[in-house]
Design a protein around this motif. Structure first.
Motif, short mmCIF file in Angstrom:
data_model
loop_
_atom_site.label_atom_id
_atom_site.label_comp_id
_atom_site.label_asym_id
_atom_site.label_seq_id
_atom_site.Cartn_x
_atom_site.Cartn_y
_atom_site.Cartn_z
N THR A 168 0.80 -1.23 0.00
CA THR A 168 0.00 0.00 0.00
C THR A 168 0.83 1.28 0.00
O THR A 168 0.29 2.35 -0.23
CB THR A 168 -0.95 0.03 1.20
N GLU A 169 2.13 1.19 0.25
CA GLU A 169 2.95 2.40 0.23
C GLU A 169 4.36 2.07 -0.23
O GLU A 169 4.77 0.92 -0.22
CB GLU A 169 2.98 3.08 1.59
N TYR A 205 5.20 4.48 -5.67
CA TYR A 205 3.91 5.13 -5.83
C TYR A 205 4.06 6.65 -5.92
O TYR A 205 3.34 7.30 -6.68
CB TYR A 205 2.97 4.74 -4.69
N GLU A 250 -4.05 4.66 -11.18
CA GLU A 250 -4.32 3.73 -10.08
C GLU A 250 -5.72 3.17 -10.28
O GLU A 250 -6.67 3.89 -10.63
CB GLU A 250 -4.22 4.42 -8.73
N TYR A 259 -7.80 -5.34 -0.17
CA TYR A 259 -7.71 -4.23 0.77
C TYR A 259 -6.28 -3.89 1.18
O TYR A 259 -6.04 -2.82 1.71
CB TYR A 259 -8.56 -4.55 2.00
N ARG A 260 -5.35 -4.78 0.93
CA ARG A 260 -3.96 -4.52 1.32
C ARG A 260 -3.02 -4.39 0.12
O ARG A 260 -1.82 -4.53 0.25
CB ARG A 260 -3.48 -5.59 2.28
N THR A 261 -3.61 -4.13 -1.04
CA THR A 261 -2.84 -4.06 -2.27
C THR A 261 -3.23 -2.82 -3.07
O THR A 261 -4.42 -2.49 -3.16
CB THR A 261 -3.09 -5.32 -3.14
N ARG A 262 -2.22 -2.18 -3.65
CA ARG A 262 -2.49 -1.11 -4.62
C ARG A 262 -2.27 -1.69 -6.00
O ARG A 262 -1.37 -2.50 -6.22
CB ARG A 262 -1.57 0.07 -4.38
#
Length: 156
Positions: A58-59, A63, A106, A138-141
């Protein structure tokens, strides 16, 4: 392309090369320094446009760089085979590659992310009917590189 005899112009053939690759290298401008990263990917064609999908935590630095750049170049290759002729003192490498560039976006929304993650999984688990854990949404971009232009080359 300097060597027209190696150029692939058929889009279906380019897509076959993409399907055979297991790593895509993204190149992004980070102010005045190139930033390159190898990523797992999936691909699909929507209304004749190639989309390359990438995922990650997620970060992270990538990004920030992706958001600032908005565009990226990519390269992927496979089928490497060293070809030598000792009598001539000649050595070369056979390969197939695709390069290009596009706009980064995104992927937002649970349904869109779920679809994109399944495309990624399908790229590496063809025929396995692999289903990933929904918790990954929910834990991935997830990012979509909408390809604007690409070329391909085959040698050997």
């Amino acid at each position: 392309m300097r060597r027209a005899d190696r150029e692939v112009t058929d889009k279906d053939r380019m897509l076959q090369i993409i399907e055979a690759c297991d790593v895509c290298r993204l190149a992004i401008a980070d102010e005045d320094v190139p930033y390159i990263l190898p990523v797992n990917f999936g691909s699909e064609v929507i209304d004749g446009v190639v989309h390359l999908y990438f995922h990650g935590a997620t970060e992270g630095r990538k990004y920030d760089v992706m958001a600032a750049a908005g565009k990226a170049s990519f390269e992927m290759d496979w089928g490497h085979e060293l070809q030598c002729d000792p009598d001539r003192g000649y050595c070369t490498m056979a390969f197939e590659s695709v390069i290009g560039w596009g706009e980064l976006h995104e992927v937002e929304g649970d349904e869109a992310k779920a679809h994109t993650l399944q495309v990624l999984c399908d790229h590496y688990h063809l025929g396995d009917d692999f289903v990933y854990s929904p918790a990954a949404i929910y834990r991935t971009r997830v990012f979509d590189l909408v390809v604007q232009d690409m070329t391909a080359k085959v040698k050997g």
